[in-house]
Design a protein around this motif. Structure first.
Motif, short mmCIF file in Angstrom:
data_model
loop_
_atom_site.label_atom_id
_atom_site.label_comp_id
_atom_site.label_asym_id
_atom_site.label_seq_id
_atom_site.Cartn_x
_atom_site.Cartn_y
_atom_site.Cartn_z
N THR A 26 8.25 -0.66 3.90
CA THR A 26 6.99 -0.81 4.64
C THR A 26 5.99 -1.68 3.89
O THR A 26 5.19 -2.37 4.53
N SER A 27 6.04 -1.67 2.57
CA SER A 27 5.15 -2.55 1.81
C SER A 27 5.53 -4.01 1.99
O SER A 27 4.67 -4.88 2.13
N LEU A 28 6.83 -4.28 2.00
CA LEU A 28 7.28 -5.66 2.27
C LEU A 28 6.86 -6.10 3.67
O LEU A 28 6.36 -7.22 3.85
N ILE A 29 7.06 -5.22 4.65
CA ILE A 29 6.66 -5.54 6.02
C ILE A 29 5.15 -5.78 6.09
O ILE A 29 4.70 -6.76 6.71
N SER A 30 4.39 -4.92 5.45
CA SER A 30 2.92 -5.06 5.45
C SER A 30 2.49 -6.39 4.85
O SER A 30 1.62 -7.08 5.39
N ASP A 31 3.09 -6.74 3.73
CA ASP A 31 2.71 -7.99 3.06
C ASP A 31 3.11 -9.22 3.89
O ASP A 31 2.34 -10.18 3.99
N TYR A 32 4.30 -9.19 4.48
CA TYR A 32 4.72 -10.33 5.30
C TYR A 32 3.85 -10.48 6.54
O TYR A 32 3.47 -11.61 6.91
N ILE A 33 3.51 -9.39 7.18
CA ILE A 33 2.63 -9.46 8.35
C ILE A 33 1.24 -9.94 7.93
O ILE A 33 0.63 -10.77 8.61
N ALA A 34 0.74 -9.44 6.80
CA ALA A 34 -0.58 -9.85 6.32
C ALA A 34 -0.60 -11.34 5.98
O ALA A 34 -1.57 -12.04 6.30
N ILE A 35 0.45 -11.84 5.36
CA ILE A 35 0.52 -13.27 5.04
C ILE A 35 0.58 -14.09 6.32
O ILE A 35 -0.12 -15.10 6.45
N ALA B 139 0.25 8.65 -1.34
CA ALA B 139 1.32 7.85 -1.92
C ALA B 139 1.18 6.37 -1.52
O ALA B 139 1.42 5.47 -2.34
N ALA B 140 0.79 6.11 -0.28
CA ALA B 140 0.63 4.73 0.19
C ALA B 140 -0.51 4.03 -0.55
O ALA B 140 -0.38 2.86 -0.93
N VAL B 141 -1.61 4.73 -0.77
CA VAL B 141 -2.73 4.14 -1.50
C VAL B 141 -2.32 3.87 -2.94
O VAL B 141 -2.60 2.79 -3.49
N LEU B 142 -1.63 4.82 -3.56
CA LEU B 142 -1.16 4.63 -4.93
C LEU B 142 -0.18 3.48 -5.03
O LEU B 142 -0.24 2.67 -5.96
N PHE B 143 0.70 3.34 -4.05
CA PHE B 143 1.66 2.23 -4.01
C PHE B 143 0.91 0.90 -3.88
O PHE B 143 1.22 -0.06 -4.59
N PHE B 144 -0.06 0.85 -2.98
CA PHE B 144 -0.82 -0.39 -2.76
C PHE B 144 -1.56 -0.81 -4.03
O PHE B 144 -1.52 -1.98 -4.42
N VAL B 145 -2.22 0.14 -4.69
CA VAL B 145 -2.96 -0.16 -5.91
C VAL B 145 -2.01 -0.62 -7.01
O VAL B 145 -2.26 -1.63 -7.70
N THR B 146 -0.90 0.09 -7.19
CA THR B 146 0.08 -0.28 -8.21
C THR B 146 0.65 -1.66 -7.96
O THR B 146 0.76 -2.47 -8.88
N ASP B 147 1.02 -1.93 -6.72
CA ASP B 147 1.59 -3.24 -6.38
C ASP B 147 0.60 -4.36 -6.62
O ASP B 147 0.96 -5.42 -7.13
N ASN B 148 -0.66 -4.15 -6.27
CA ASN B 148 -1.66 -5.19 -6.50
C ASN B 148 -1.93 -5.41 -7.98
O ASN B 148 -2.16 -6.55 -8.41
N LEU B 149 -1.89 -4.36 -8.77
CA LEU B 149 -2.04 -4.52 -10.23
C LEU B 149 -0.86 -5.30 -10.81
O LEU B 149 -1.05 -6.18 -11.67
N LEU B 150 0.34 -4.99 -10.35
CA LEU B 150 1.52 -5.73 -10.81
C LEU B 150 1.45 -7.19 -10.38
O LEU B 150 1.86 -8.09 -11.12
N ARG B 151 0.94 -7.45 -9.18
CA ARG B 151 0.81 -8.82 -8.69
C ARG B 151 -0.19 -9.61 -9.55
O ARG B 151 0.07 -10.75 -9.92
#
Length: 151
Positions: A64-73, A106-118
């Protein structure tokens, strides 16, 4: 991007289980009367939470994170490039509503973690494979603690 999502899932799954274990130390027990009981309950519940939440976060969260990012892009390329962050956040929250409170956290934590890694530009398949050792290591250490408490 997929490797970074796996790293984010490993970190998120581990953090989520630990935080949930500290908040709900022993969901099956009644009242906790001492710090020892709390510590014992947390030590026993974190591996349980990790066992059930990590696979869901790894599979559902990554997809779902991949889908979210691709749709957002895609949408931000058609409209305004500055909206990518907010569209991705909205979609992460939308996908996180599946189980309401727990999955939203969990979704908020995933989003924050992914953005920090990015931002730190952390990724790569070798790091993704290494990151999968984190939840396994936490599980082994805490199960060792449970074993020592029983002995």
């Amino acid at each position: 991007m997929f490797a970074r999502k796996i790293i984010a899932a490993s970190i998120t799954g581990s953090l989520f289980s630990v935080m949930l274990g500290l908040i709900a130390a022993d969901p099956f027990a009644g009242e906790v009367n001492s710090a020892g009981e709390y510590f014992q309950g947390a030590t026993m519940s974190i591996p349980f939470y990790l066992l059930y939440s990590f696979p869901v976060i790894l599979v559902y969260g990554t997809v779902t994170s991949l889908i979210s990012d691709y749709i957002a892009i895609f949408i931000s390329n058609k409209t305004n490039r500055k909206l990518e962050f907010y569209i991705s956040l909205f979609l992460h929250l939308l996908f996180g509503l599946i189980l309401l409170g727990l999955s939203l956290a969990a979704a908020v934590l995933f989003f924050v973690t992914d953005n920090l890694l990015r931002r730190k530009q952390i990724g790569g398949w070798s790091n993704a494979l290494k990151s999968l050792c984190l939840p396994v290591l936490i599980w082994i250490v805490l199960m060792g603690g449970v074993y020592l408490m029983d002995v």
